[in-house]
Write a protein that holds these residues in place. Structure first.
Motif, PDB file in Angstrom:
ATOM      1  N   ASP A  75       0.824  -1.211   0.000  1.00 26.86           N
ATOM      2  CA  ASP A  75       0.000   0.000   0.000  1.00 26.86           C
ATOM      3  C   ASP A  75       0.861   1.264   0.000  1.00 26.86           C
ATOM      4  O   ASP A  75       0.327   2.373  -0.108  1.00 26.86           O
ATOM      5  CB  ASP A  75      -0.921   0.021   1.224  1.00 26.86           C
ATOM      6  N   THR A  76       2.155   1.099   0.133  1.00 26.86           N
ATOM      7  CA  THR A  76       3.056   2.243   0.125  1.00 26.86           C
ATOM      8  C   THR A  76       2.960   3.000  -1.192  1.00 26.86           C
ATOM      9  O   THR A  76       3.121   2.416  -2.268  1.00 26.86           O
ATOM     10  CB  THR A  76       4.507   1.790   0.362  1.00 26.86           C
ATOM     11  N   ALA A  77       2.694   4.298  -1.103  1.00 22.04           N
ATOM     12  CA  ALA A  77       2.511   5.116  -2.305  1.00 22.04           C
ATOM     13  C   ALA A  77       2.244   6.554  -1.889  1.00 22.04           C
ATOM     14  O   ALA A  77       2.016   6.839  -0.705  1.00 22.04           O
ATOM     15  CB  ALA A  77       1.356   4.598  -3.147  1.00 22.04           C
ATOM     16  N   VAL A  78       2.242   7.423  -2.874  1.00 20.33           N
ATOM     17  CA  VAL A  78       1.705   8.762  -2.678  1.00 20.33           C
ATOM     18  C   VAL A  78       0.217   8.690  -3.002  1.00 20.33           C
ATOM     19  O   VAL A  78      -0.162   8.198  -4.071  1.00 20.33           O
ATOM     20  CB  VAL A  78       2.397   9.796  -3.580  1.00 20.33           C
ATOM     21  N   TYR A  79      -0.600   9.165  -2.082  1.00 23.77           N
ATOM     22  CA  TYR A  79      -2.041   9.106  -2.250  1.00 23.77           C
ATOM     23  C   TYR A  79      -2.564  10.482  -2.642  1.00 23.77           C
ATOM     24  O   TYR A  79      -2.223  11.491  -2.012  1.00 23.77           O
ATOM     25  CB  TYR A  79      -2.700   8.630  -0.960  1.00 23.77           C
ATOM     26  N   TYR A  80      -3.403  10.487  -3.677  1.00 21.09           N
ATOM     27  CA  TYR A  80      -3.949  11.717  -4.217  1.00 21.09           C
ATOM     28  C   TYR A  80      -5.463  11.737  -4.091  1.00 21.09           C
ATOM     29  O   TYR A  80      -6.138  10.729  -4.352  1.00 21.09           O
ATOM     30  CB  TYR A  80      -3.590  11.861  -5.689  1.00 21.09           C
ATOM     31  N   CYS A  81      -5.982  12.876  -3.756  1.00 18.63           N
ATOM     32  CA  CYS A  81      -7.412  13.140  -3.773  1.00 18.63           C
ATOM     33  C   CYS A  81      -7.744  13.786  -5.117  1.00 18.63           C
ATOM     34  O   CYS A  81      -6.963  14.611  -5.623  1.00 18.63           O
ATOM     35  CB  CYS A  81      -7.760  14.077  -2.617  1.00 18.63           C
ATOM     36  N   ALA A  82      -8.883  13.416  -5.685  1.00 20.03           N
ATOM     37  CA  ALA A  82      -9.261  13.945  -6.987  1.00 20.03           C
ATOM     38  C   ALA A  82     -10.761  14.228  -7.028  1.00 20.03           C
ATOM     39  O   ALA A  82     -11.534  13.599  -6.300  1.00 20.03           O
ATOM     40  CB  ALA A  82      -8.888  12.956  -8.084  1.00 20.03           C
ATOM     41  N   ALA A  83     -11.134  15.156  -7.887  1.00 16.33           N
ATOM     42  CA  ALA A  83     -12.546  15.523  -8.025  1.00 16.33           C
ATOM     43  C   ALA A  83     -12.909  15.612  -9.497  1.00 16.33           C
ATOM     44  O   ALA A  83     -12.108  16.056 -10.323  1.00 16.33           O
ATOM     45  CB  ALA A  83     -12.818  16.856  -7.335  1.00 16.33           C
ATOM     46  N   GLY A  84     -14.133  15.189  -9.805  1.00 15.27           N
ATOM     47  CA  GLY A  84     -14.568  15.236 -11.183  1.00 15.27           C
ATOM     48  C   GLY A  84     -16.075  15.196 -11.306  1.00 15.27           C
ATOM     49  O   GLY A  84     -16.791  15.199 -10.294  1.00 15.27           O
ATOM     50  N   ILE A  85     -16.537  15.146 -12.541  1.00  8.64           N
ATOM     51  CA  ILE A  85     -17.968  15.082 -12.831  1.00  8.64           C
ATOM     52  C   ILE A  85     -18.264  13.732 -13.459  1.00  8.64           C
ATOM     53  O   ILE A  85     -17.687  13.394 -14.495  1.00  8.64           O
ATOM     54  CB  ILE A  85     -18.380  16.217 -13.771  1.00  8.64           C
ATOM     55  N   HIS A  86     -19.144  12.983 -12.844  1.00  8.27           N
ATOM     56  CA  HIS A  86     -19.513  11.643 -13.320  1.00  8.27           C
ATOM     57  C   HIS A  86     -18.269  10.798 -13.565  1.00  8.27           C
ATOM     58  O   HIS A  86     -18.199  10.036 -14.537  1.00  8.27           O
ATOM     59  CB  HIS A  86     -20.348  11.732 -14.594  1.00  8.27           C
ATOM     60  N   ALA A  87     -17.274  10.976 -12.711  1.00 10.10           N
ATOM     61  CA  ALA A  87     -16.012  10.262 -12.883  1.00 10.10           C
ATOM     62  C   ALA A  87     -16.115   8.835 -12.362  1.00 10.10           C
ATOM     63  O   ALA A  87     -16.944   8.521 -11.515  1.00 10.10           O
ATOM     64  CB  ALA A  87     -14.885  11.006 -12.177  1.00 10.10           C
ATOM     65  N   GLY A  88     -15.231   7.988 -12.877  1.00 10.19           N
ATOM     66  CA  GLY A  88     -15.226   6.589 -12.471  1.00 10.19           C
ATOM     67  C   GLY A  88     -13.906   6.170 -11.886  1.00 10.19           C
ATOM     68  O   GLY A  88     -13.442   6.739 -10.911  1.00 10.19           O
ATOM     69  N   ARG A  89     -13.274   5.192 -12.516  1.00 13.61           N
ATOM     70  CA  ARG A  89     -12.037   4.610 -11.996  1.00 13.61           C
ATOM     71  C   ARG A  89     -10.791   5.039 -12.754  1.00 13.61           C
ATOM     72  O   ARG A  89      -9.686   4.612 -12.417  1.00 13.61           O
ATOM     73  CB  ARG A  89     -12.150   3.089 -12.029  1.00 13.61           C
ATOM     74  N   ARG A  90     -10.950   5.850 -13.756  1.00 12.69           N
ATOM     75  CA  ARG A  90      -9.809   6.243 -14.569  1.00 12.69           C
ATOM     76  C   ARG A  90      -9.364   7.648 -14.221  1.00 12.69           C
ATOM     77  O   ARG A  90     -10.193   8.558 -14.110  1.00 12.69           O
ATOM     78  CB  ARG A  90     -10.161   6.128 -16.044  1.00 12.69           C
ATOM     79  N   ASP A  91      -8.079   7.888 -14.124  1.00 15.40           N
ATOM     80  CA  ASP A  91      -7.605   9.182 -13.654  1.00 15.40           C
ATOM     81  C   ASP A  91      -7.949  10.310 -14.614  1.00 15.40           C
ATOM     82  O   ASP A  91      -8.153  11.445 -14.190  1.00 15.40           O
ATOM     83  CB  ASP A  91      -6.109   9.156 -13.359  1.00 15.40           C
ATOM     84  N   TYR A  92      -8.056  10.004 -15.917  1.00 12.49           N
ATOM     85  CA  TYR A  92      -8.359  11.065 -16.871  1.00 12.49           C
ATOM     86  C   TYR A  92      -9.795  11.564 -16.748  1.00 12.49           C
ATOM     87  O   TYR A  92     -10.163  12.581 -17.348  1.00 12.49           O
ATOM     88  CB  TYR A  92      -8.063  10.618 -18.301  1.00 12.49           C
ATOM     89  N   GLU A  93     -10.604  10.875 -15.966  1.00 13.70           N
ATOM     90  CA  GLU A  93     -11.980  11.308 -15.756  1.00 13.70           C
ATOM     91  C   GLU A  93     -12.100  12.381 -14.677  1.00 13.70           C
ATOM     92  O   GLU A  93     -13.169  12.929 -14.469  1.00 13.70           O
ATOM     93  CB  GLU A  93     -12.843  10.104 -15.362  1.00 13.70           C
TER      94      GLU A  93
END
Length: 122
Positions: free
Chosen positions: A90-108
């Protein structure tokens, strides 16, 4: 614009718990989905968990299902990621993200925080 600021990362041992927080501000009414992603060294950024601001729908990566819980406090404009039974992977940099009707893909996702480091030692 929507601003996101993560906090709560740190160094823990395997099996420990950690709770990440994401403070949101700005035009948050423009987004309806919040997500958590992570990126380990040498790996691509991957989806961890997501929810709609309504709180009805939550979804998780298989690797964290049953261990991590995403939640929100709409009154405080906060999103959380409770992480239990942490593993070294689980070691990683964790990012919070916000979008509109977003799913599992970061480009959303349209808006991203700066990230917070989580390190799990064995």
């Amino acid at each position: 614009q929507v601003q996101l600021v993560e906090s709560g990362g740190g160094l823990v041992q395997a099996g420990d718990s950690l709770k990440l927080s994401c403070a949101t501000s700005g035009r948050t009414f423009r987004v309806d989905t919040m997500g958590w992603f992570r990126q380990a060294p040498g790996k691509e950024r991957e989806f961890v968990a997501g929810l709609r601001w309504s709180g009805v729908n939550t979804y998780y990566a298989d690797s964290v299902k049953g261990r991590f819980t995403i939640s929100s406090d709409n009154a405080k404009n906060m999103v959380y990621l409770q992480m239990n039974s942490l593993k070294p992977e689980d070691t990683a940099v964790y990012y919070c993200a916000a979008g509109i009707h977003a799913g599992r893909r970061d480009y959303e996702y349209d808006y991203w925080g700066q990230g917070t480091q989580v390190t799990v030692s064995s």
